[in-house]
Design a protein around this motif. Structure first.
Motif, PDB file in Angstrom:
ATOM      1  N   LEU A 107       0.857  -1.185   0.000  1.00  0.00           N
ATOM      2  CA  LEU A 107       0.000   0.000   0.000  1.00  0.00           C
ATOM      3  C   LEU A 107       0.895   1.237   0.000  1.00  0.00           C
ATOM      4  CD1 LEU A 107      -2.468  -1.211   2.764  1.00  0.00           C
ATOM      5  CD2 LEU A 107      -2.743  -1.441   0.278  1.00  0.00           C
ATOM      6  N   GLN A 108       0.928   1.927  -1.131  1.00  0.00           N
ATOM      7  CA  GLN A 108       1.787   3.107  -1.235  1.00  0.00           C
ATOM      8  C   GLN A 108       1.097   4.286  -0.559  1.00  0.00           C
ATOM      9  OE1 GLN A 108       2.301   5.368  -4.897  1.00  0.00           O
ATOM     10  NE2 GLN A 108       4.508   5.002  -4.763  1.00  0.00           N
ATOM     11  N   VAL A 109       1.694   4.752   0.538  1.00  0.00           N
ATOM     12  CA  VAL A 109       1.143   5.897   1.263  1.00  0.00           C
ATOM     13  C   VAL A 109       2.023   7.110   1.008  1.00  0.00           C
ATOM     14  CG1 VAL A 109      -0.023   4.527   3.019  1.00  0.00           C
ATOM     15  CG2 VAL A 109       2.344   5.168   3.383  1.00  0.00           C
ATOM     16  N   HIS A 110       1.385   8.210   0.596  1.00  0.00           N
ATOM     17  CA  HIS A 110       2.122   9.427   0.260  1.00  0.00           C
ATOM     18  C   HIS A 110       2.118  10.448   1.388  1.00  0.00           C
ATOM     19  CE1 HIS A 110       3.253   8.653  -3.902  1.00  0.00           C
ATOM     20  NE2 HIS A 110       2.055   8.111  -4.087  1.00  0.00           N
ATOM     21  N   ASP A 111       1.016  10.545   2.121  1.00  0.00           N
ATOM     22  CA  ASP A 111       0.932  11.505   3.227  1.00  0.00           C
ATOM     23  C   ASP A 111       1.416  10.791   4.495  1.00  0.00           C
ATOM     24  OD1 ASP A 111       0.412  13.444   5.057  1.00  0.00           O
ATOM     25  OD2 ASP A 111      -1.773  13.481   4.741  1.00  0.00           O
ATOM     26  N   LEU A 112       2.710  10.950   4.788  1.00  0.00           N
ATOM     27  CA  LEU A 112       3.300  10.199   5.893  1.00  0.00           C
ATOM     28  C   LEU A 112       2.875  10.734   7.254  1.00  0.00           C
ATOM     29  CD1 LEU A 112       6.910   9.601   4.505  1.00  0.00           C
ATOM     30  CD2 LEU A 112       4.848   8.204   4.238  1.00  0.00           C
ATOM     31  N   ALA A 113       2.294  11.922   7.290  1.00  0.00           N
ATOM     32  CA  ALA A 113       1.821  12.472   8.561  1.00  0.00           C
ATOM     33  C   ALA A 113       0.453  11.920   8.961  1.00  0.00           C
ATOM     34  CB  ALA A 113       1.754  14.000   8.471  1.00  0.00           C
ATOM     35  N   ASP A 114      -0.231  11.290   8.009  1.00  0.00           N
ATOM     36  CA  ASP A 114      -1.603  10.818   8.249  1.00  0.00           C
ATOM     37  C   ASP A 114      -1.566   9.383   8.778  1.00  0.00           C
ATOM     38  OD1 ASP A 114      -4.302  10.346   8.291  1.00  0.00           O
ATOM     39  OD2 ASP A 114      -4.606  10.551   6.118  1.00  0.00           O
ATOM     40  N   LEU A 115      -1.197   9.234  10.036  1.00  0.00           N
ATOM     41  CA  LEU A 115      -1.118   7.900  10.619  1.00  0.00           C
ATOM     42  C   LEU A 115      -2.498   7.293  10.851  1.00  0.00           C
ATOM     43  CD1 LEU A 115       1.818   8.422  13.159  1.00  0.00           C
ATOM     44  CD2 LEU A 115       1.906   7.635  10.780  1.00  0.00           C
ATOM     45  N   ASP A 116      -3.531   8.124  10.919  1.00  0.00           N
ATOM     46  CA  ASP A 116      -4.888   7.596  11.051  1.00  0.00           C
ATOM     47  C   ASP A 116      -5.299   6.784   9.824  1.00  0.00           C
ATOM     48  OD1 ASP A 116      -5.141   8.754  13.517  1.00  0.00           O
ATOM     49  OD2 ASP A 116      -6.247  10.509  12.798  1.00  0.00           O
ATOM     50  N   HIS A 117      -4.688   7.091   8.684  1.00  0.00           N
ATOM     51  CA  HIS A 117      -4.943   6.348   7.452  1.00  0.00           C
ATOM     52  C   HIS A 117      -4.587   4.874   7.653  1.00  0.00           C
ATOM     53  CE1 HIS A 117      -4.567   6.679   2.747  1.00  0.00           C
ATOM     54  NE2 HIS A 117      -5.636   6.009   3.125  1.00  0.00           N
ATOM     55  N   LEU A 118      -3.434   4.634   8.251  1.00  0.00           N
ATOM     56  CA  LEU A 118      -2.995   3.266   8.523  1.00  0.00           C
ATOM     57  C   LEU A 118      -3.931   2.590   9.523  1.00  0.00           C
ATOM     58  CD1 LEU A 118      -0.434   4.592   7.210  1.00  0.00           C
ATOM     59  CD2 LEU A 118       0.923   3.112   8.696  1.00  0.00           C
ATOM     60  N   GLU A 119      -4.334   3.353  10.547  1.00  0.00           N
ATOM     61  CA  GLU A 119      -5.240   2.804  11.557  1.00  0.00           C
ATOM     62  C   GLU A 119      -6.549   2.342  10.919  1.00  0.00           C
ATOM     63  OE1 GLU A 119      -4.801   2.428  14.806  1.00  0.00           O
ATOM     64  OE2 GLU A 119      -3.193   3.784  15.443  1.00  0.00           O
ATOM     65  N   LEU A 120      -7.083   3.146  10.014  1.00  0.00           N
ATOM     66  CA  LEU A 120      -8.346   2.812   9.364  1.00  0.00           C
ATOM     67  C   LEU A 120      -8.229   1.518   8.560  1.00  0.00           C
ATOM     68  CD1 LEU A 120     -11.244   3.472   8.460  1.00  0.00           C
ATOM     69  CD2 LEU A 120     -10.251   4.909   6.645  1.00  0.00           C
ATOM     70  N   VAL A 121      -7.164   1.407   7.777  1.00  0.00           N
ATOM     71  CA  VAL A 121      -6.991   0.205   6.958  1.00  0.00           C
ATOM     72  C   VAL A 121      -6.781  -1.025   7.842  1.00  0.00           C
ATOM     73  CG1 VAL A 121      -5.501  -0.890   5.236  1.00  0.00           C
ATOM     74  CG2 VAL A 121      -6.141   1.511   4.987  1.00  0.00           C
ATOM     75  N   ALA A 122      -5.983  -0.850   8.900  1.00  0.00           N
ATOM     76  CA  ALA A 122      -5.735  -1.978   9.800  1.00  0.00           C
ATOM     77  C   ALA A 122      -7.013  -2.449  10.479  1.00  0.00           C
ATOM     78  CB  ALA A 122      -4.701  -1.588  10.857  1.00  0.00           C
ATOM     79  N   ALA A 123      -7.884  -1.507  10.822  1.00  0.00           N
ATOM     80  CA  ALA A 123      -9.098  -1.860  11.560  1.00  0.00           C
ATOM     81  C   ALA A 123     -10.204  -2.389  10.656  1.00  0.00           C
ATOM     82  CB  ALA A 123      -9.613  -0.639  12.320  1.00  0.00           C
ATOM     83  N   GLU A 124     -10.337  -1.829   9.433  1.00  0.00           N
ATOM     84  CA  GLU A 124     -11.521  -2.132   8.646  1.00  0.00           C
ATOM     85  C   GLU A 124     -11.264  -2.844   7.320  1.00  0.00           C
ATOM     86  OE1 GLU A 124     -14.473   0.907   8.409  1.00  0.00           O
ATOM     87  OE2 GLU A 124     -13.839   1.868  10.290  1.00  0.00           O
ATOM     88  N   VAL A 125     -10.002  -2.915   6.897  1.00  0.00           N
ATOM     89  CA  VAL A 125      -9.674  -3.627   5.665  1.00  0.00           C
ATOM     90  C   VAL A 125      -8.940  -4.918   5.959  1.00  0.00           C
ATOM     91  CG1 VAL A 125      -8.383  -3.544   3.489  1.00  0.00           C
ATOM     92  CG2 VAL A 125      -9.626  -1.524   4.268  1.00  0.00           C
ATOM     93  N   MET A 126      -7.886  -4.822   6.774  1.00  0.00           N
ATOM     94  CA  MET A 126      -7.017  -5.980   7.029  1.00  0.00           C
ATOM     95  C   MET A 126      -7.790  -7.205   7.525  1.00  0.00           C
ATOM     96  SD  MET A 126      -3.517  -6.125   9.307  1.00  0.00           S
ATOM     97  CE  MET A 126      -2.997  -4.510   8.730  1.00  0.00           C
ATOM     98  N   PRO A 127      -8.732  -7.074   8.461  1.00  0.00           N
ATOM     99  CA  PRO A 127      -9.419  -8.276   8.943  1.00  0.00           C
ATOM    100  C   PRO A 127     -10.259  -8.987   7.865  1.00  0.00           C
ATOM    101  CG  PRO A 127      -9.712  -6.443  10.472  1.00  0.00           C
ATOM    102  CD  PRO A 127      -9.137  -5.877   9.225  1.00  0.00           C
ATOM    103  N   GLN A 128     -10.577  -8.277   6.767  1.00  0.00           N
ATOM    104  CA  GLN A 128     -11.438  -8.862   5.743  1.00  0.00           C
ATOM    105  C   GLN A 128     -10.667  -9.446   4.561  1.00  0.00           C
ATOM    106  OE1 GLN A 128     -15.220  -6.687   4.956  1.00  0.00           O
ATOM    107  NE2 GLN A 128     -14.233  -4.981   6.047  1.00  0.00           N
ATOM    108  N   VAL A 129      -9.334  -9.307   4.553  1.00  0.00           N
ATOM    109  CA  VAL A 129      -8.566  -9.823   3.420  1.00  0.00           C
ATOM    110  C   VAL A 129      -7.586 -10.905   3.874  1.00  0.00           C
ATOM    111  CG1 VAL A 129      -8.792  -7.682   2.148  1.00  0.00           C
ATOM    112  CG2 VAL A 129      -6.795  -8.008   3.582  1.00  0.00           C
TER     113      VAL A 129
END
Length: 309
Positions: free
Chosen positions: A287-309
């Motif tokens: 997952l290429q992340v460009h806004d490195l200050a947006d750590l909530d972005h990672l939290e969202l994917v970990a919480a709502e995407v990762m468990p489903q894949v």
């Protein structure tokens, strides 16, 4: 499907910013933290605070993280000699306790070479050099302790090397190769790669290139199931369309374009698209992340995407 984080620090990032992303990726369960190997920002001159060296960064992260896999997408073979690169990667593997992976390619960005005085030969020569680098690097790592390694190539010659230091991973750290080259890329992957990666490729292009690599494996008698197959895609996830649009605007992209060419949309949309890549054989998504200050972005994917894949 394993999800890993992929960063582009040449666009402007300090070590501390990268460390914050790596820590959050590790804490939230992502399988790896990878970074590009570039020395010049794309699309503008500034790029403050300037580039960070890929393997210097990974050496620091090797000591500042504990679990997450670390590597490059992709180290440019033009930047380093194969013997010193083998030493560097083996040392970082030791420093990390055996968590390093080497993604390596020909190098392609001519402007960064001229900006920092790095020779940039023709594409054909770059492929020739990459092939010799892979032979030297793997040969050094796989030489049994107490034995020496020799190599007589057109561009690199190695004589009576003690082939030290040894990496922790046995017989060597995983090697990632990738790209859309139709002939030489599949042949090199069939011979040397542990993982084949396609950056920013559509489903249709991925099917075609995975097929070429599988055919190249068959030609040399290698089981293609022994390779890991992966893709890298730009990430732009939001809980709703407004959040997707906000994140897209920060990185200068349009939501619809990112939905077509990357992984963009709500968690449900992203889970669906990851499923389509899984259906064609992809086993890992960077997952290429460009806004490195947006750590909530990672939290969202970990919480709502990762468990489903």
């Amino acid at each position: 499907m394993e999800l890993r984080i992929f960063t582009e620090p040449q666009q402007g990032a300090s070590y501390d910013e990268l460390l914050a992303v790596a820590h959050r990726a590790e804490e939230t369960g992502f399988g790896g933290f990878f970074r590009s190997d570039h020395y010049l920002k794309m699309g503008a001159v500034s790029g403050e605070p300037g580039p960070t060296d890929a393997w210097t960064t990974l050496a620091g992260l090797a000591r500042d993280t504990r679990r997450i896999r670390l590597g490059t997408l992709m180290t440019a073979a033009t930047f380093r000699l194969p013997g010193p690169l083998a030493i560097t990667v083996a040392q970082v593997d030791q420093m990390s306790g055996g968590r390093v992976e080497l993604g390596i390619g020909t190098g392609w960005y001519a402007e960064e070479h001229s900006a920092y005085g790095i020779p940039f030969p023709s594409l054909g020569e770059r492929f020739d050099r990459l092939a010799e680098q892979l032979a030297v690097i793997t040969g050094l790592w796989e030489t049994p302790p107490g034995k020496t390694f020799d190599f007589a190539g057109t561009y690199y010659q190695v004589s009576e090397s003690p082939a030290l230091p040894k990496p922790v991973q046995d017989p060597r750290p995983p090697i990632l190769l990738g790209g859309m080259g139709a002939k030489r890329t599949p042949r090199l992957a069939a011979r040397y790669a542990d993982e084949f990666n396609l950056p920013f490729a559509s489903l249709e292009d991925s099917v075609a290139q995975f097929g070429r690599v599988r055919a190249a494996c068959a030609e040399v008698g290698r089981d293609p199931e022994r390779l890991c197959w992966s893709n890298a895609l730009v990430l732009c996830c939001g809980r709703d369309d407004a959040e997707v649009a906000r994140r897209a605007a920060v990185i200068g992209r349009e939501p619809d374009e990112l939905r077509a060419n990357g992984l963009a949309g709500t968690p449900a949309e992203i889970v669906d698209k990851i499923g389509r890549y899984a259906a064609i054989g992809s086993q890992r998504i960077y997952l290429q992340v460009h806004d490195l200050a947006d750590l909530d972005h990672l939290e969202l994917v970990a919480a709502e995407v990762m468990p489903q894949v």
